[in-house]
Design an enzyme around this catalytic site. Sequence first.
Site, mmCIF file in Angstrom:
data_model
loop_
_atom_site.group_PDB
_atom_site.id
_atom_site.type_symbol
_atom_site.label_atom_id
_atom_site.label_comp_id
_atom_site.label_asym_id
_atom_site.label_seq_id
_atom_site.Cartn_x
_atom_site.Cartn_y
_atom_site.Cartn_z
ATOM 1 N N GLY A 183 -164.466 -61.009 37.673
ATOM 2 C CA GLY A 183 -166.213 -61.182 37.483
ATOM 3 C C GLY A 183 -166.502 -62.227 36.772
ATOM 4 N N GLY A 184 -167.719 -62.227 36.086
ATOM 5 C CA GLY A 184 -168.123 -63.445 35.479
ATOM 6 C C GLY A 184 -167.359 -64.279 34.633
ATOM 7 N N GLY A 418 -166.090 -95.470 57.965
ATOM 8 C CA GLY A 418 -166.733 -94.812 56.794
ATOM 9 C C GLY A 418 -165.789 -94.488 55.755
ATOM 10 N N ALA A 419 -164.582 -94.108 56.076
ATOM 11 C CA ALA A 419 -163.519 -93.858 55.064
ATOM 12 C C ALA A 419 -163.131 -94.941 54.145
ATOM 13 C CB ALA A 419 -162.424 -93.102 55.698
#
Length: 528
Positions: A183-184, A418-419
């Site tokens: 859960g949280g 771009g890499a």
Amino acid sequence: MPVVQESTAGEPADARGRVAELLEVRDRVQRGPSDKATEAQHAKGKLTARERIELLLDEGSFHEVEPLRRHRAQGFGLEAKKPYTDGVITGWGTVHGRTVFVYAHDFRIFGGALGEAHAQKIHKIMDKAIAAGAPLVSLNDGAGARIQEGVTALAGYGGIFQRNTKASGVIPQISVMLGPCAGGAAYSPALTDFVFMVRETSQMFITGPDVVQAVTGEKISQNGLGGADVHSAVSGVAHFAYDDEQSCIEEVRYLLAMLPQNNREMPPATPAEDPVTRRCEALLDLVPADGNRPYDMHKVIEEIVDHGEYLEIHERWATNVIVALARIDGHVVGLIANQPQSLAGVLDINASEKAARFVQMCDAFNIPLLTLLDVPGFLPGVDQEHGGIIRHGAKLLYAYCNATVPRISLILRKAYGGAYIVMDSQSIGADLTYAWPTNEIAVMGAEGAANVIFRRDINGAEDPDAMRAQKIKEYKTELMHPYYAAERGLVDDVIDPAETREVLAAALAMLRTKHADLPSRKHGNPPM
């Protein structure tokens, strides 16, 4: 409750009597709820909270805070059960002689579930860690919020999350998962710098297997849904996974030895016993000149760093990029390297996220960055584009551009498109860029470039294959020779691979006093 000793006159006992009473209470606190509860914990292959703290901290260094704390909740039988510590042990001690704060859930008490008093103890120790400027380690083994206490338990988690965020980038935060976390409660580890897990005994998930089956019809075990192997290899939630608690906690101690106490200090240095002048002749044979042949980047790292030792982070997730902490000349450095053995070392969504988070962590804690490039580009594909490779790749770009620590990049072989720019090129702020004579920096590979630039010549030739080969050779000769970038000042030097360690050590030593300021702002808005 202990029996209060009284004098014959009906007055309270003397100081010695009160001390005897205190010792009795302390003994009860140390023993925990019962021998039966301890045996049940051991039967699951798990240590108790105090045994875990003893493994983590230097012997005899632990100072406990609020061991006598009890909850004050009413209803649902709680008023009849008020054990000391309220299910969490908090305090501080030392690891390798340096102060570390810790809290450990005691699963023997309320299943380690968090209630109001439990949460307030954690809040207090987190506040002290932030104020003292020392790392915080959480040893997690709890069943989530204490249902009987309702919304006050949920508010307790909110206080933890708020402090996790306040401490982020200020002190190292390490979460060690040694039991269930559902859960949280799972969001606190997710907010910290490092997450350790133990196979078979620790799990993390937002909704458990029963809920998953009820909602989706999928049937799965707890470990299959959120076990250590899942989170260390598939989701990327966990940075480390180990087979037992002892080896897990020992690695936490090793990690702490590589980190500074806080963001105002440098990482701890050690005596430099491995000479920086040590030549790395093996590097001449490890990396093939042929850009299409794979090799193991781990072996390159072993040659460069002190004694070949390093701590790899996220070893099993996004394996096409390696991130690790190591030492060069006794000083800690953060390594980011493409791994040609996995997807040829391309950058994809997961690799970009993995490297970006590591760069941010190193920058927050004054750890210099060393980037080893052998990257053919970003991974093409519909799944990558639809998954947001542009957005995720920009995270890595943003992290590097925002980093003010010393930054050195070394181009081993390919660095395309771009890499190349994203992997800490000089154009985005690398302090120094070196390259081996085998480097190829270009917009794309020679074959692809020739097909684009010389399409008409190739298609119109009597022998297209021969023309293509000729144009590829021309492109390589003109734009992809090892000295093209150096001639234009985009590489500071082309170096002999055997001298790599010595060159890097000298560069890191020079940059050790680097100071750089970012523009005045509340905070940036990084891509998400």
